[in-house]
Design a protein around this motif. Structure first.
Motif, PDB file in Angstrom:
ATOM      1  N   ASP A  32       0.820  -1.212   0.000  1.00 18.57           N
ATOM      2  CA  ASP A  32       0.000   0.000   0.000  1.00 18.57           C
ATOM      3  C   ASP A  32       0.858   1.268   0.000  1.00 18.57           C
ATOM      4  OD1 ASP A  32       0.599  -1.093   2.661  1.00 18.57           O
ATOM      5  OD2 ASP A  32      -0.445   0.682   3.428  1.00 18.57           O
ATOM      6  N   GLY A  35       2.026   3.681  -3.759  1.00 19.65           N
ATOM      7  CA  GLY A  35       1.436   4.959  -4.179  1.00 19.65           C
ATOM      8  C   GLY A  35       2.147   6.148  -3.536  1.00 19.65           C
ATOM      9  N   ASP A  65       4.926  -6.726  -9.529  1.00 16.82           N
ATOM     10  CA  ASP A  65       3.458  -6.735  -9.535  1.00 16.82           C
ATOM     11  C   ASP A  65       2.864  -5.689  -8.595  1.00 16.82           C
ATOM     12  OD1 ASP A  65       4.583  -8.486  -7.536  1.00 16.82           O
ATOM     13  OD2 ASP A  65       2.569  -9.280  -7.186  1.00 16.82           O
ATOM     14  N   TYR A  66       3.637  -5.175  -7.645  1.00 16.97           N
ATOM     15  CA  TYR A  66       3.151  -4.105  -6.776  1.00 16.97           C
ATOM     16  C   TYR A  66       2.861  -2.830  -7.566  1.00 16.97           C
ATOM     17  CZ  TYR A  66       4.316  -6.530  -2.375  1.00 16.97           C
ATOM     18  OH  TYR A  66       4.380  -7.388  -1.307  1.00 16.97           O
ATOM     19  N   LEU A  68       1.223  -2.662 -10.437  1.00 17.74           N
ATOM     20  CA  LEU A  68      -0.018  -2.739 -11.216  1.00 17.74           C
ATOM     21  C   LEU A  68      -1.159  -1.854 -10.702  1.00 17.74           C
ATOM     22  CD1 LEU A  68       0.120  -6.480 -12.238  1.00 17.74           C
ATOM     23  CD2 LEU A  68       0.435  -4.474 -13.707  1.00 17.74           C
ATOM     24  N   PRO A  69      -1.436  -1.804  -9.401  1.00 13.54           N
ATOM     25  CA  PRO A  69      -2.525  -0.911  -8.962  1.00 13.54           C
ATOM     26  C   PRO A  69      -2.214   0.580  -9.184  1.00 13.54           C
ATOM     27  CG  PRO A  69      -1.996  -2.517  -7.256  1.00 13.54           C
ATOM     28  CD  PRO A  69      -0.929  -2.623  -8.302  1.00 13.54           C
ATOM     29  N   PHE A  70      -0.949   0.880  -9.429  1.00 14.20           N
ATOM     30  CA  PHE A  70      -0.512   2.270  -9.578  1.00 14.20           C
ATOM     31  C   PHE A  70       0.036   2.542 -10.979  1.00 14.20           C
ATOM     32  CE2 PHE A  70       0.030   0.769  -5.239  1.00 14.20           C
ATOM     33  CZ  PHE A  70      -0.776   1.656  -4.556  1.00 14.20           C
ATOM     34  N   ASN A  72      -1.362   3.498 -13.744  1.00 13.56           N
ATOM     35  CA  ASN A  72      -1.788   4.776 -14.335  1.00 13.56           C
ATOM     36  C   ASN A  72      -0.939   5.925 -13.815  1.00 13.56           C
ATOM     37  OD1 ASN A  72      -3.787   4.090 -16.174  1.00 13.56           O
ATOM     38  ND2 ASN A  72      -5.377   4.064 -14.608  1.00 13.56           N
ATOM     39  N   GLU A  73      -0.751   5.989 -12.507  1.00 14.16           N
ATOM     40  CA  GLU A  73       0.050   7.062 -11.914  1.00 14.16           C
ATOM     41  C   GLU A  73       1.483   7.017 -12.437  1.00 14.16           C
ATOM     42  OE1 GLU A  73      -2.042   5.061 -10.313  1.00 14.16           O
ATOM     43  OE2 GLU A  73      -3.087   6.129  -8.725  1.00 14.16           O
ATOM     44  N   THR A 108      -0.547 -11.636 -15.378  1.00 16.83           N
ATOM     45  CA  THR A 108      -0.950 -10.500 -14.557  1.00 16.83           C
ATOM     46  C   THR A 108      -0.722  -9.196 -15.313  1.00 16.83           C
ATOM     47  OG1 THR A 108      -0.277 -11.770 -12.624  1.00 16.83           O
ATOM     48  CG2 THR A 108      -0.698  -9.451 -12.273  1.00 16.83           C
ATOM     49  N   ASN A 112      -3.533  -6.605 -17.102  1.00 19.68           N
ATOM     50  CA  ASN A 112      -3.667  -5.328 -16.397  1.00 19.68           C
ATOM     51  C   ASN A 112      -2.986  -4.134 -17.051  1.00 19.68           C
ATOM     52  OD1 ASN A 112      -5.189  -5.987 -13.837  1.00 19.68           O
ATOM     53  ND2 ASN A 112      -3.605  -7.555 -13.808  1.00 19.68           N
ATOM     54  N   CYS A 113      -2.216  -4.341 -18.100  1.00 19.10           N
ATOM     55  CA  CYS A 113      -1.574  -3.222 -18.803  1.00 19.10           C
ATOM     56  C   CYS A 113      -2.404  -2.872 -20.024  1.00 19.10           C
ATOM     57  CB  CYS A 113      -0.162  -3.599 -19.239  1.00 19.10           C
ATOM     58  SG  CYS A 113       1.000  -3.853 -17.908  1.00 19.10           S
TER      59      CYS A 113
END
Length: 190
Positions: A32, A35, A65-66, A68-70, A72-73, A108, A112-113
């Motif tokens: 977490d 970001g 892989d950490y 991937l949720p970020f 876009n940023e 993954t 996700n990309c």
């Protein structure tokens, strides 16, 4: 570790490799904080320091892989970077993403990309490749662009032209990677 503790640690002076390794070990347990780490890169970009980008690069080498949720940023920030130290670290991460997506075909990353994110990586890599900066970001960019050209047809002819035009003026490391990239392009008929 909290966001504030991360901020303080990153701004406590130049981090040694051992400090970065210790911080990465903590961050692998706290995805977490990726970001906030990305936000620290932008803060340091303005300050001319690079503890966050160096830490980010090493964290991604451990836990890509950490990202991937970020993603876009991450891809949004690429075009706004000016510090060569930061660009070097981010170019390396771009290469890691392209290797995961194209070479390893990591499901993954394939799922996700988005094409838009890959396009932003591609744009940044072309900008870095043709810019007047050190060779490390250019070398990482060559590899990323080679892989991106497997999806976007127009990339390989542009990459080939740039490498042929800049080969003679590059450093030994640049020339070695350029030759390998040109050889790969020739092998696939591009």
């Amino acid at each position: 570790m909290t966001k504030n503790e991360l901020h303080i640690y990153l701004h406590s002076g130049r981090l040694s490799k051992a400090d970065v390794d210790q911080l990465v070990a903590k961050l692998t347990l706290q995805p977490d904080l990726v970001g906030p780490l990305l936000k620290e890169i932008l803060i340091e970009e303005k300050e001319g320091t690079y503890n966050a980008s160096w830490t980010f690069r090493h964290l991604m080498q451990t836990k890509l892989d950490y990202l991937l949720p970020f993603l876009n940023e991450f891809t949004e920030m690429l075009g706004n970077l000016t510090s060569e130290a930061t660009i070097r670290a981010m170019a390396c991460v771009c290469e890691m993403v392209c290797v995961a997506y194209f070479k390893k075909k990591d499901l993954t990353f394939l799922k996700n990309c988005s094409d838009e994110q890959l396009d932003k990586i591609m744009t940044a890599c072309f900008d870095w490749l043709i810019s007047d900066m050190n060779m490390a970001p250019k070398v990482f960019s060559m590899t990323s662009l080679y892989y991106l050209g497997l999806k976007f047809d127009w990339v390989h002819p542009e990459l080939r032209q740039i490498l042929e035009d800049t080969y003679a003026s590059g450093t030994t490391g640049y020339q070695n990677r350029a030759k390998k990239t040109l050889d790969k392009l020739a092998q696939i008929g591009r």
